[in-house]
Design a protein around this motif. Structure first.
Motif, mmCIF file in Angstrom:
data_model
loop_
_atom_site.group_PDB
_atom_site.id
_atom_site.type_symbol
_atom_site.label_atom_id
_atom_site.label_comp_id
_atom_site.label_asym_id
_atom_site.label_seq_id
_atom_site.Cartn_x
_atom_site.Cartn_y
_atom_site.Cartn_z
ATOM 1 N N MET A 1 -0.892 4.905 -27.311
ATOM 2 C CA MET A 1 0.539 5.243 -27.410
ATOM 3 C C MET A 1 0.877 5.745 -28.801
ATOM 4 S SD MET A 1 2.438 4.970 -24.679
ATOM 5 C CE MET A 1 4.127 4.509 -25.029
ATOM 6 N N LEU B 1 1.795 9.392 -29.440
ATOM 7 C CA LEU B 1 3.085 10.048 -29.194
ATOM 8 C C LEU B 1 3.672 10.540 -30.501
ATOM 9 C CD1 LEU B 1 4.866 7.974 -26.438
ATOM 10 C CD2 LEU B 1 3.181 9.786 -26.272
ATOM 11 N N ARG C 1 -3.405 4.714 -20.262
ATOM 12 C CA ARG C 1 -2.114 4.010 -20.219
ATOM 13 C C ARG C 1 -1.821 3.439 -18.837
ATOM 14 N NH1 ARG C 1 0.079 9.135 -23.035
ATOM 15 N NH2 ARG C 1 -0.826 8.824 -25.090
ATOM 16 N N PHE D 1 8.060 -2.800 -24.329
ATOM 17 C CA PHE D 1 8.531 -2.467 -25.676
ATOM 18 C C PHE D 1 9.497 -3.496 -26.224
ATOM 19 C CE2 PHE D 1 7.167 1.268 -23.487
ATOM 20 C CZ PHE D 1 6.414 1.947 -24.425
ATOM 21 N N ASN E 1 13.896 -1.059 -22.122
ATOM 22 C CA ASN E 1 14.196 0.363 -21.914
ATOM 23 C C ASN E 1 14.023 0.778 -20.451
ATOM 24 O OD1 ASN E 1 11.477 0.071 -21.903
ATOM 25 N ND2 ASN E 1 11.029 1.888 -23.136
ATOM 26 N N PHE F 1 14.704 2.750 -16.982
ATOM 27 C CA PHE F 1 15.157 4.115 -16.724
ATOM 28 C C PHE F 1 16.590 4.053 -16.219
ATOM 29 C CE2 PHE F 1 10.528 4.470 -15.577
ATOM 30 C CZ PHE F 1 10.166 5.125 -16.740
ATOM 31 N N TRP G 1 8.810 4.031 -9.599
ATOM 32 C CA TRP G 1 8.492 5.349 -10.161
ATOM 33 C C TRP G 1 7.058 5.437 -10.696
ATOM 34 C CZ3 TRP G 1 7.512 7.547 -15.095
ATOM 35 C CH2 TRP G 1 7.578 8.933 -15.115
ATOM 36 N N ILE H 1 4.210 8.069 -9.267
ATOM 37 C CA ILE H 1 3.594 9.192 -9.984
ATOM 38 C C ILE H 1 2.099 8.975 -10.174
ATOM 39 C CG2 ILE H 1 5.632 9.983 -11.254
ATOM 40 C CD1 ILE H 1 4.145 8.473 -13.673
ATOM 41 N N ARG I 1 8.053 -3.290 -13.830
ATOM 42 C CA ARG I 1 7.698 -1.879 -13.770
ATOM 43 C C ARG I 1 6.264 -1.673 -14.237
ATOM 44 N NH1 ARG I 1 11.403 1.507 -17.727
ATOM 45 N NH2 ARG I 1 10.141 0.554 -19.353
ATOM 46 N N LEU J 1 12.907 6.217 -23.632
ATOM 47 C CA LEU J 1 12.674 6.680 -22.254
ATOM 48 C C LEU J 1 11.340 7.395 -22.148
ATOM 49 C CD1 LEU J 1 15.926 8.085 -20.640
ATOM 50 C CD2 LEU J 1 14.600 6.061 -20.072
ATOM 51 N N GLN K 1 8.767 6.945 -24.120
ATOM 52 C CA GLN K 1 7.701 5.945 -24.260
ATOM 53 C C GLN K 1 7.523 5.178 -22.961
ATOM 54 O OE1 GLN K 1 8.457 3.522 -27.648
ATOM 55 N NE2 GLN K 1 7.984 5.189 -29.073
ATOM 56 N N ALA K 2 8.672 4.821 -22.310
ATOM 57 C CA ALA K 2 8.583 4.074 -21.062
ATOM 58 C C ALA K 2 7.804 4.866 -20.033
ATOM 59 C CB ALA K 2 9.978 3.767 -20.541
ATOM 60 N N GLY K 3 8.148 6.159 -19.943
ATOM 61 C CA GLY K 3 7.459 6.995 -18.964
ATOM 62 C C GLY K 3 5.980 7.110 -19.259
ATOM 63 N N MET K 4 5.678 7.463 -20.507
ATOM 64 C CA MET K 4 4.271 7.658 -20.885
ATOM 65 C C MET K 4 3.495 6.341 -20.785
ATOM 66 S SD MET K 4 4.208 10.908 -22.092
ATOM 67 C CE MET K 4 3.153 11.202 -23.482
ATOM 68 N N GLY K 5 4.174 5.231 -21.123
ATOM 69 C CA GLY K 5 3.522 3.926 -21.082
ATOM 70 C C GLY K 5 3.091 3.533 -19.682
ATOM 71 N N LEU K 6 3.724 4.151 -18.679
ATOM 72 C CA LEU K 6 3.366 3.825 -17.302
ATOM 73 C C LEU K 6 2.256 4.720 -16.771
ATOM 74 C CD1 LEU K 6 6.876 3.204 -15.755
ATOM 75 C CD2 LEU K 6 5.039 1.546 -15.982
ATOM 76 N N ALA L 1 2.417 8.184 -17.014
ATOM 77 C CA ALA L 1 2.909 9.484 -16.593
ATOM 78 C C ALA L 1 2.428 10.525 -17.574
ATOM 79 C CB ALA L 1 4.435 9.471 -16.555
ATOM 80 N N THR M 1 7.084 12.996 -17.430
ATOM 81 C CA THR M 1 8.116 12.291 -18.174
ATOM 82 C C THR M 1 9.298 13.213 -18.468
ATOM 83 O OG1 THR M 1 6.343 11.051 -19.192
ATOM 84 C CG2 THR M 1 8.512 10.821 -20.180
#
Lengths: 264, 715
Positions: free
Chosen positions: A63, A66, A94, A101, A105, A107, A117, A121, A168, B597, B599-604, B606, B611
């Motif tokens: 991570m 990023l 990942r 976090f 956070n 969605f 979600w 995906i 999640r 948001l 980070q949340a997406g990528m952390g899952l 995606a 994302t």
């Protein structure tokens, strides 16, 4: 690119950092860390501010990348593969090593969608309702939200939101869950709930948690890794061992100073 | 609080020199400044809007080059004058003699002339009503018209000689009028006139029956009485004036025969007569005109004029006719039996006043009460042929043969080309509303024959009509369609491109010199004057890419265009113009999506694109759309770049494809405002309102869409 999901776990450690250094551009944030994480245990990473705890944690599922300038040197072995290897897709890493976090956070979607979600995906094709329920039950949230699954995730309280984020994360069935100070934005009651939840989750998942709170580390973790910042502002691992041992009988003077509150 | 100067709490700290009231005053001051700027902004906007609305509505004076009634009347007069066996003469005596000499003759003229030869002639009843004093007085006899005098209470009170003259007139008119050749008023009408006189003189008439008529002795007054007006009333007035003087009036008395309308003008505008005489009632515009001159007219009806339809005493079959029979008798019928089979099969011998006679006009108007719109097609074609040039008539024939045209169509042509209503003057809304009488007075003074009406320049016809050189026929259909087409192309081009660029710059672009340069350039481009984009569009889209923008590449060339000055070029140019705005706004919106948001997406697990697509874009969309709405609104209102790209200044064909030539609403407005005629400014104001409405509609739709979007996101 190799598919790692069906490989048997290699060795007795869940994940292992070997001589790992993490950089932002030419600044070294973490240097030459060797850290072996026990499976299905909770490992806490503690240390003073700026010592690279979060960076260390994020480097376990890439991570940290990023941040566009971040790069790593050394190896992180997961299921016998170096996740920084050239043939490894960070997206796949990942999916197996999830993350929760500091600030909740969710969605801006319904509670149901929040959970579904990630699975969708990643190509989840079985019964989604079942998965959502199971994940929410495991995150100890089901009873509180089962009647309002179509409401926004934002309608929940802070603690509930954080548990939603955990639900999640487990919905994509990771092996390891990274938690970056998961309770620091919550009140004591919600914090306690999260800690209880972590203990339950540790039966099925390997958990690595960064925390500022030494009591929390002492309460919930099986193992603790103590990080410090060197003169060149790079973080390094000082000491790593079973939590009880590290807190009662630290081998290193610096660890002792820190846990007894002499600095930090 | 006892004193606001210092804190009520004591402080021992000498380093703090606080003046709390001053801090509050400063805060208050700034608050007032901020409020004032808001208010000023609102006032300026309101003033703008009012200014536009002021032009878009108001009075107009429309003058026909020929009145439609007159046209219709002309047709009937022509029919009468050209009917067989018709003798027409300006000399009524000649007519009377002619009618008297034959049993098959018929004719009409003023009643006075019948009386002259009552032994040889016999008047007919019309629709069962004989021309008797009672029937004329009550209005039952259709061929009668009232005769009036007008003055004002002020004149009568200030000039006793005027009051005395009117008093004498009313007192004696019924004794003299039949001798002059007109019809006397009934008691009721005469009483009404006398009551009016008394009211004007301020005599209490609450119980009118008990008040006796105060006869004024003409010897008791002197001075000057000036009257002017109707030539019909003239002989009567002359007779009354003579008698007035015989009765002892020693002052001056002036009677002019100038016509009813001219009489009112003298009385109301020039205000130099004491009395106006008229063979018709005063109309509203004239009343307004008078009021403006501080004259409030009072009306005295003094008698009635009637036309007698007469036959010879020798005639033994005719005693009564209907209006319908009169129409036939004086136009199409050849023999009496044509009109009524029981009448003899003898040719009708007609004796009618000549073309210059007012009596002929009055007869045509009263008997053939026909609207121009109701005339048969053949008659309308004849009118058209008689009144337009041969060339124009042939052009109409070649466009659509008259045989194939409908009556409405020909009527439309007659109105457009012969009646030719033309706006001679316009007034803005506020003047029309707040100084209505001034406007009407001005109109009556400067354009006495014009019809004044309140119009909305913004009307359905204005929306659906194409452009025209005549402001009354011009509309904005072509421009609206042009604007919509252009904006559609603009959105299709600029929105995906702009949002795409914003996503790239925010999410993917690496932090390097090149991308910095690109970003700086985009920011600068947003401030480049729009005309520069016009020049770019001209060079690139119109010239360089002509094959594409003219449609040649696709074989879709619009025969009227055949070059790159098309909707496509315009849309692309406007697209370029707003592209930086859309990019910058979309970038801001994307930036404002919290990183957590992503980070949340990528952390899952995606991918970045997943994302962005599932979380970043939907959350940025309300902001992106807001920016786009602002940018598109600007594009809709742009004029300068389109002028350069080559918007057509005058087209009447609707755009049908991106390859059509075009005009847009702002171009149209720009054009109209630069014309010298007033009416173009009015339709420009109306077009601005259309543009505003269009903008509001498009924006409201977009905002609605955006709100539904963000609601769904939060659901």
């Amino acid at each position: 690119m190799t598919d790692m999901s069906n490989r048997p776990q290699n060795g007795r450690y869940a994940i292992e950092a070997r001589d790992l250094s993490v950089y932002y551009s030419d600044f070294r944030a973490v240097k030459t860390v060797d850290l072996k994480i026990e499976p299905r245990k909770i490992t806490a990473i503690i240390g003073p501010s700026g010592c690279g705890k979060s960076t260390m944690l994020r480097s376990f599922n890439r991570m940290n990348e990023l941040v566009p300038t971040a790069w790593a040197e050394g190896e992180v072995l997961f299921q016998g593969h170096n996740i920084y290897g050239e043939d490894v897709d960070p997206v796949q890493v990942r999916r197996h090593i999830g993350m929760v976090f500091q600030k909740p956070n969710p969605f801006p979607k319904s509670i149901y969608e929040n959970v579904a979600w990630g699975a969708r995906i990643n190509g989840y094709k079985s019964n989604m309702d079942e998965l959502v329920e199971k994940s929410l039950r495991r995150a100890a949230l089901w009873d509180e939200v089962k009647d309002k699954l179509d409401q926004s995730g934002y309608s929940l309280s802070g603690g509930q939101q954080q548990r939603l984020c955990i639900a999640r994360t487990i919905a994509v069935r990771p092996e390891i869950i990274l938690m970056d100070e998961p309770a620091s934005a919550l009140d004591p009651v919600a914090t306690l709930k999260i800690e209880e939840l972590m203990r339950q989750l540790a039966e099925n998942y390997t958990i690595i948690v960064v925390t500022h709170n030494m009591q929390q580390a002492a309460r919930v973790s099986d193992h603790t890794a103590f990080f410090m910042m060197d003169d060149d502002r790079a973080g390094y691992l000082v000491e790593h061992g079973p939590t009880k041992e590290l807190f009662t009988n630290p081998k290193d003077q610096r660890t002792e100073d820190y846990i007894t509150g002499r600095f930090g | 609080m006892a004193s606001r100067k210092d804190s009520i709490f004591q402080t021992k700290d000498p380093d703090f020199h606080d003046n709390l009231p001053r801090r509050h005053r400063a805060a208050k001051g700034w608050q007032i400044v901020l409020q004032a700027s808001t208010v000023i902004g609102i006032i300026v906007l309101a003033a703008l809007l009012l200014n536009i609305i002021d032009g878009a509505f108001g009075y107009v004076a429309t003058q026909n080059s020929i009145e439609p009634e007159q046209l219709a009347m002309g047709v009937q007069e022509e029919l009468m004058l050209t009917a067989p066996n018709t003798v027409s003469s300006e000399d009524d005596v000649e007519l009377a003699e002619g009618i008297a000499s034959s049993p098959n003759a018929i004719g009409y003229f003023g009643y006075a002339y019948y009386l002259d030869r009552a032994d040889e002639l016999r008047p007919l009843t019309v629709d069962g009503v004989a021309p008797t004093a009672d029937a004329v007085d009550s209005g039952e006899y259709g061929l009668a018209r009232p005769l009036f005098l007008y003055s004002t209470a002020e004149i009568m009170q200030e000039k006793p000689e005027v009051a005395a003259y009117l008093n004498f007139y009313l007192d004696r008119v019924n004794q003299e009028i039949e001798d002059v050749g007109y019809f006397s008023l009934g008691d009721e009408a005469l009483n009404a006139a006398m009551l009016t006189w008394m009211n004007a003189m301020g005599i209490e008439t609450a119980e009118a029956e008990t008040v006796s008529w105060p006869v004024i002795n003409p010897q008791s007054v002197s001075g000057e009485v000036k009257t002017a007006g109707s030539s019909t009333v003239y002989p009567l007035s002359t007779r009354m004036a003579e008698l007035f003087q015989v009765a002892g009036y020693s002052g001056e008395l002036e009677i002019e025969s100038i016509g009813s309308t001219a009489g009112f003008r003298r009385f109301c505008i020039e205000a130099d007569t004491d009395i106006a005489s008229a063979s018709r009632a005063i109309n509203r515009a004239e009343v307004d005109l008078c009021k403006k001159a501080k004259r409030e007219p009072v009306e005295f009806r003094v008698g009635t004029d009637a036309l007698a339809i007469v036959v010879s005493q020798e005639n033994d079959f005719l005693t009564e006719v209907t209006t319908e029979q009169l129409r036939q008798i004086f136009t199409t019928a050849e023999t009496w039996s044509d009109v009524d089979p029981s009448w003899p099969d003898e040719p009708i011998e007609r004796f009618i006043p000549g073309a210059d006679s007012g009596t002929l006009d009055f007869f045509a108007e009263s008997v053939f009460d026909q609207e121009l719109a109701d005339l048969p097609k053949e008659t309308l074609v004849a009118i058209l042929q008689a009144n337009v040039s041969t060339g124009l008539f042939r052009r109409f024939e070649s466009e659509i043969p008259f045989a194939d045209r409908s009556q409405e169509n020909v009527y439309g042509l007659v109105v457009e080309r012969v009646v030719e209503p033309e706006i001679v003057q316009t007034w803005p809304l506020f003047e029309s509303v707040f100084s209505r009488s001034d406007v009407l007075a001005e109109a009556a003074a400067e354009h006495p024959d014009a019809e004044v009406s309140f119009v909305s320049w913004l009307n359905p016809k204005f929306i659906v009509n194409p452009q025209s050189a005549n402001p009354e026929r011009a509309g904005v259909r072509t421009a609206i369609l042009g604007s919509l087409w252009t904006i559609l192309i603009t959105i299709l081009f600029a929105f995906p491109l702009g949002v795409g660029a914003a996503i790239y710059l925010e999410e993917y672009a690496v932090d390097n010199q090149l991308n910095h340069l690109i970003q700086t350039n985009i920011n600068n481009l947003a401030g480049v004057p729009s005309i520069i984009y016009g020049m770019l569009g001209l060079a690139v889209f119109v010239r360089l890419l002509e094959a594409l923008t003219s449609g040649k590449l696709f074989g879709l060339v619009d025969p009227t265009t055949a070059n790159g000055r098309t909707i496509l070029s315009a849309g692309l140019t406007l697209g370029l113009l707003i592209l930086p705005l859309i990019i910058i706004n979309a970038q801001e919106a994307i930036k404002s999506v919290p990183n957590s948001l992503r980070q949340a997406g990528m952390g899952l697990g995606a991918t970045k694109w997943q994302t962005i697509l599932h979380h970043v874009l939907p959350n940025a969309m309300p902001g992106v759309l807001t920016g786009t709405i602002l940018a598109v609104s600007r594009a809709i209102g742009e004029t300068a770049p389109l002028v350069v790209v080559g918007a057509s200044t005058f087209i009447t064909v609707d755009p049908t494809s991106p390859f059509s030539k075009f005009t847009t609403l702002p171009i149209q407005i720009y054009q109209w405002t630069s014309r010298p005629q007033d009416e173009f400014r009015n339709i420009a104001a109306a077009a601005i309102l259309v543009l505003l409405i269009l903008l509001l509609t498009l924006n409201a739709t977009a905002v609605l869409l955006r709100n539904r979007f963000s609601k769904r996101r939060m659901g």
